[in-house]
Design an enzyme around this catalytic site. Structure first.
Site, PDB file in Angstrom:
ATOM      1  N   HIS A 102       3.850  24.662 -19.729  1.00  0.00           N
ATOM      2  CA  HIS A 102       4.413  23.389 -19.264  1.00  0.00           C
ATOM      3  C   HIS A 102       4.138  23.135 -17.786  1.00  0.00           C
ATOM      4  CE1 HIS A 102       8.087  25.765 -18.070  1.00  0.00           C
ATOM      5  NE2 HIS A 102       8.105  24.859 -17.101  1.00  0.00           N
ATOM      6  N   ASP A 145       4.632  28.758 -24.656  1.00  0.00           N
ATOM      7  CA  ASP A 145       4.736  28.335 -23.257  1.00  0.00           C
ATOM      8  C   ASP A 145       4.078  29.326 -22.296  1.00  0.00           C
ATOM      9  OD1 ASP A 145       5.334  26.499 -21.306  1.00  0.00           O
ATOM     10  OD2 ASP A 145       7.362  27.209 -20.990  1.00  0.00           O
ATOM     11  N   SER A 151       9.415  27.924 -12.637  1.00  0.00           N
ATOM     12  CA  SER A 151       8.685  28.260 -13.866  1.00  0.00           C
ATOM     13  C   SER A 151       7.386  28.981 -13.562  1.00  0.00           C
ATOM     14  CB  SER A 151       8.378  26.993 -14.666  1.00  0.00           C
ATOM     15  OG  SER A 151       9.558  26.418 -15.149  1.00  0.00           O
TER      16      SER A 151
END
Length: 194
Positions: A15, A46, A129
């Site tokens: 992402h 992911d 992230s």
């Protein structure tokens, strides 16, 4: 992201790279900037791998993927909180649950279901992230992938052993139902309402 090879392979979240066509990566230890290309990714897990151009002798992360993790263990999530750049910010906390299934949703409304995540009470923020979730000895236990925006602080990480399993498939060029090798194709079409 996290440097996983001395020649510049970088592990991050899918992402984080989704929708991007050009990448500039800064090594936070040397402050050197690199252009990067997408090696491949797994949407359903992911995970993504980038390759830095002209990179050699880089310092890699300290892996702790085979170390036991347990509820109550002290951890630190590191990342680019709020996308401000500079030295990675540290968010401290502890593991509160293992093997969690979560539905992560971004601000555009896109969502994904992730299984087997490590749940922590670290205050993970947007920008963290792809960064490491480390133990007290700076060994990487997981890759930060999501944070809660409501209620008590929560951070979620993909176990590093699991993330590296998909990264290795990507690097070896092993295409599957869960792994795409190469960058995403884009079609340069503009639509106009006439």
């Amino acid at each position: 992201g996290m440097i996983i090879s001395r020649t510049g392979e970088v592990l991050t979240n899918n992402h984080v790279i989704r929708g991007a066509t050009h990448f500039r990566v800064v090594d936070v230890l040397t402050h050197r900037s690199y252009q990067a290309t997408v090696v491949g990714y797994s949407v359903s897990h992911d995970v993504a791998v980038l390759q830095l151009t002209k990179a050699t002798n880089l310092q890699t992360i300290k892996l702790g993927g085979y170390l036991p993790t347990r509820v109550g263990q002290q951890v630190v999530a590191r990342g680019n909180a709020e996308g401000r750049g500079g030295k990675p910010k540290a968010a401290r906390g502890e593991i509160i649950a293992l093997h969690r299934t979560i539905v992560a949703q971004d601000i555009s409304g896109d969502s994904e279901t992730l299984t087997n995540t490590i749940a922590t009470n670290t205050p993970v923020q947007p920008g963290d992230s792809g960064g490491p979730l480390e133990n007290a000895n700076n060994r990487v236990l997981g890759m930060v992938t999501a944070g809660s925006t409501a209620g008590a602080p929560r951070g979620f990480a993909i176990p590093i052993k699991q993330a590296l399993s998909y990264a290795n498939q990507i690097v070896k060029g092993k295409v599957s139902a869960n792994v795409h090798v190469g960058p995403t194709a884009f079609l340069g079409v503009v639509l106009k309402n006439v």
